[in-house]
Design a protein around this motif. Sequence first.
Motif, PDB file in Angstrom:
ATOM      1  N   ARG A  26       0.828  -1.206   0.000  1.00  0.00           N
ATOM      2  CA  ARG A  26       0.000   0.000   0.000  1.00  0.00           C
ATOM      3  C   ARG A  26       0.864   1.259   0.000  1.00  0.00           C
ATOM      4  NH1 ARG A  26      -5.059   1.553   0.601  1.00  0.00           N
ATOM      5  NH2 ARG A  26      -5.720  -0.614   0.760  1.00  0.00           N
ATOM      6  N   CYS A  30       0.241   3.930  -2.930  1.00  0.00           N
ATOM      7  CA  CYS A  30      -0.202   5.301  -2.638  1.00  0.00           C
ATOM      8  C   CYS A  30       0.922   6.322  -2.800  1.00  0.00           C
ATOM      9  CB  CYS A  30      -0.772   5.367  -1.225  1.00  0.00           C
ATOM     10  SG  CYS A  30      -2.311   4.430  -1.009  1.00  0.00           S
ATOM     11  N   TRP A  68      -4.579  13.902   1.651  1.00  0.00           N
ATOM     12  CA  TRP A  68      -5.730  13.001   1.752  1.00  0.00           C
ATOM     13  C   TRP A  68      -6.607  13.209   0.518  1.00  0.00           C
ATOM     14  CZ3 TRP A  68      -7.376   8.842   4.080  1.00  0.00           C
ATOM     15  CH2 TRP A  68      -8.750   8.547   4.111  1.00  0.00           C
ATOM     16  N   ASP A  69      -6.881  12.122  -0.204  1.00  0.00           N
ATOM     17  CA  ASP A  69      -7.679  12.260  -1.421  1.00  0.00           C
ATOM     18  C   ASP A  69      -9.130  11.824  -1.214  1.00  0.00           C
ATOM     19  OD1 ASP A  69      -7.537   9.512  -1.225  1.00  0.00           O
ATOM     20  OD2 ASP A  69      -6.842   9.187  -3.282  1.00  0.00           O
ATOM     21  N   GLY A  70      -9.517  11.670   0.019  1.00  0.00           N
ATOM     22  CA  GLY A  70     -10.868  11.229   0.341  1.00  0.00           C
ATOM     23  C   GLY A  70     -10.942   9.754   0.668  1.00  0.00           C
ATOM     24  N   GLU A  71      -9.886   8.980   0.253  1.00  0.00           N
ATOM     25  CA  GLU A  71      -9.847   7.549   0.564  1.00  0.00           C
ATOM     26  C   GLU A  71      -8.521   7.124   1.176  1.00  0.00           C
ATOM     27  OE1 GLU A  71     -10.709   5.351  -2.935  1.00  0.00           O
ATOM     28  OE2 GLU A  71     -12.811   5.981  -3.034  1.00  0.00           O
ATOM     29  N   ASN A  72      -7.429   7.730   0.717  1.00  0.00           N
ATOM     30  CA  ASN A  72      -6.098   7.356   1.202  1.00  0.00           C
ATOM     31  C   ASN A  72      -5.220   8.593   1.314  1.00  0.00           C
ATOM     32  OD1 ASN A  72      -6.110   4.265   1.109  1.00  0.00           O
ATOM     33  ND2 ASN A  72      -6.780   4.776  -0.975  1.00  0.00           N
ATOM     34  N   HIS A  73      -4.174   8.446   2.125  1.00  0.00           N
ATOM     35  CA  HIS A  73      -3.112   9.441   2.128  1.00  0.00           C
ATOM     36  C   HIS A  73      -2.158   9.076   0.998  1.00  0.00           C
ATOM     37  CE1 HIS A  73      -4.542  10.015   6.320  1.00  0.00           C
ATOM     38  NE2 HIS A  73      -4.185  11.284   6.086  1.00  0.00           N
TER      39      HIS A  73
END
Length: 252
Positions: A26, A30, A68-73
Motif C-alpha cells: 500500500r 499510494c 488526503w484524497d478522500g480515501e487514502n493518504h
Amino acid sequence: MLRRAGPGVGAALAGYNPEVDNKVPREVFCRRTLRWDIPCLTSAAANELLREVEPFAERVLAGASIVWDGENHIGQFDGDAAAAREEVADLVARPDRPTVGDVDAGDWFGGEALEKLTADTDDDALAAIARNEEQLAATTLDVYTVLLGAEQYLTERREALRDEVRDELETVAEQHKDLEEQRNALIVRVKAFGDSDRQVGGRAGMTHTAVQYIVAKQALAEAAEVAPVPLPPSDLDRHDPGNQDRPKKTSQ
C-alpha cells in the motif's frame, strides 16, 4: 526505494521485495514510498548507485507532500520533484553496473570437487569443500556468482556414496556366508581323508579346535537329517508283533 519519513526527510534504500507474488505494498501504491526495480547488484555497485541517487532523492523529498484524497493518504509531487523521479529512473536503468549471478550446485559441481568427496568425508571436510567451491564461483566467472545449495548438494552426494558402501557390505556378507558353507564342507571332506585336525586347521587358517567344532557340528546336522521319525503310539501297537499275544481286557 525512497521512503518519506516527514517533510523533507526520507531514506534511500536498496533491497529486495519480500512480497509474495511480487505484490505492491500500500505504501508504494499510494506513492508514500517510491520504488524502482534494479537488477541484483554487487554491494559495491548498489552503494555507488545510492550515492548517485542522493541529490535527486533530495529534490524529490523537497517537492513531495502527502495529502488526503478522500480515501487514502497519497504522495504528491511538484514539477521539480517529478523531474527528479525521472532522473532516478534513468540512473537505475543503466545496464553497465556489476551484477550478481547465481548457479545451482547441480550444474556447478564436477571434476575435482567430486573427486575430493568420498563416503568417508566427514562434515567438516565437506563444509570446507563447499566453501572453496563458493569462493571459486564468486571469483572465476565473468560476473560475481553465488553458488546455491553447495553444502546440501554435497551432503546428498555423500549419502549416495555411503549407500553404495552399505550395498557392498550386504553383497560381501552374502558371499561370505556362501564361502563359509563351502569351506566347512571341504574341512569335513579333508578330515575324512585321514588328515589330522592340526593339518586341516593349517590349510584352513584356523585352530585345530575350530576344526573339531566344525566337524562335530556337521556330523550333528547330518544325523538330524537321517534320524528316524517316531511313529504315533497307535501305529507302534499295530506293528508290534508281540501285540498279538497280549490278553485283551474284558469288561466285568
